[in-house]
Design an enzyme around this catalytic site. Structure first.
Site, PDB file in Angstrom:
ATOM      1  N   PHE A   1      -7.958  16.607  11.966  1.00 24.92           N
ATOM      2  CA  PHE A   1      -7.361  17.116  13.188  1.00 24.92           C
ATOM      3  C   PHE A   1      -6.654  18.342  13.128  1.00 24.92           C
ATOM      4  CE2 PHE A   1      -8.374  12.672  13.628  1.00 24.92           C
ATOM      5  CZ  PHE A   1      -9.007  12.571  14.699  1.00 24.92           C
ATOM      6  N   ASP A   2      -6.837  19.342  13.785  1.00 26.90           N
ATOM      7  CA  ASP A   2      -5.592  20.177  14.021  1.00 26.90           C
ATOM      8  C   ASP A   2      -4.641  19.442  14.790  1.00 26.90           C
ATOM      9  OD1 ASP A   2      -4.158  22.780  14.025  1.00 26.90           O
ATOM     10  OD2 ASP A   2      -5.141  23.024  16.069  1.00 26.90           O
ATOM     11  N   GLY A   3      -3.368  20.010  14.924  1.00 19.80           N
ATOM     12  CA  GLY A   3      -2.231  19.293  15.679  1.00 19.80           C
ATOM     13  C   GLY A   3      -2.237  19.986  17.368  1.00 19.80           C
TER      14      GLY A   3
END
Length: 306
Positions: A161-163
């Site tokens: 996941f990106d943040g």
């Protein structure tokens, strides 16, 4: 008493994300609906090739086997097909032995309205408008990009996941884009003990984390491994760590890359699927791992306004 899915991790997937429907879609685009219908009926006993998200779905459903019959994951098919043209899809599901029994065939319309009824945590589709509508309704969703990448076999499910604008809100990303890196870092350092608001994928990660907790805390016992792959770096890392701690949500790996290209790191992690809000990041990542674009937050508002 009606069946309930409330205690499960529920993933909704479109037929074009699960299987390769490129040839039949080309028939639809060039010759119309009736030609497409006849094309699918004539081939309904021919299994479709695996699509971009097939390996992800296969590994998700395998979790139920590892839990010895305790069905904790449900995959639901949501399709713009009619049941008539969708029969080939269900036949292909049976051919591959996928435990998918529930479906909604919307007959040419968007099926996203059935997501709340099924209680879905995530919707994966190749149709960008359906994905945007799902996100606007408050559910996690991503547009699966074409890549042709096929993950190595194995049972461990790896999701990255990106943040900001994915796991977290885009509040900090807005500061970065309006005022620059120095202002962003200063704000994050100042608010290090203030948890970030949740983004569209918080609930999905929380549901994954609950399933992870059902496996013993020993090496290689859990079939799910998650990673945060973010452009953040010190000093902006502390707020992220404290936010996840406040949420009591598990992440197995966290990569703070300070703006470096994520592709090599995603390849090293071996993601079955990577979620990011920025289309440029997604295009580069799709060259090495299956990737889902999350059209949410300020970066996508700018694209829409152009």
């Amino acid at each position: 008493m009606p069946a309930q899915l409330g205690d499960k991790l529920v993933i909704a997937i479109s037929s074009r994300a699960l299987f390769d429907l490129s040839e039949s879609h080309q028939v639809f685009e060039q010759e119309g609906l009736e030609a497409y219908r006849q094309y699918q009926i004539a081939r309904e006993d021919q299994p479709l090739e695996r699509g971009e998200a097939f390996a992800l779905v296969q590994k998700l459903l395998h979790i139920n086997t590892l839990l010895e019959g305790d069905s904790r994951v449900e995959v639901v098919l949501l399709s713009r097909n009619s049941a008539d043209t969708g029969l080939r899809v269900f036949n292909s599901i049976q051919h591959y032995g996928l435990s998918i029994t529930r479906a909604a065939f919307a007959g040419g319309r968007s099926p996203f309205g059935y997501i709340p009824a099924f209680g879905c945590h995530l919707f994966l589709s190749t149709h960008a408008d359906d994905v945007r509508s799902t996100l606007d309704a408050g559910f996690a969703a991503a547009t699966i990009l074409a890549s042709g990448i096929r993950r190595e076999s194995g049972d461990e499910l790896r999701i990255a996941f990106d943040g900001d604008a994915v796991l977290f809100s885009d509040e900090s990303e807005q500061i970065f884009q309006r005022e620059g890196l120095a202002a962003f870092q200063a704000r994050e350092q100042q608010n290090a003990h203030q948890p970030l608001a949740g983004g569209p994928f918080k609930s999905f990660l929380a549901a994954l984390s609950k399933i992870q907790a059902e496996f013993p805390e020993v090496a290689d016992a859990c079939p799910i491994r998650t990673a945060l792959v973010t452009a953040r770096s010190a000093p902006a890392h502390e707020r992220v760590i404290r936010t996840l701690r406040d949420w009591d949500i598990r992440l197995d790996e966290s990569l703070f890359l300070g703006g470096m290209d994520k592709s090599a790191f995603l390849r090293a992690f071996g993601a079955d699927l990577f979620f990011d809000d920025q289309e440029g990041h997604c295009q580069r990542a799709s060259g090495v791992v299956p990737t889902g674009h999350v059209p949410h937050g300020i970066s996508n508002l700018q694209v829409t306004d152009e």
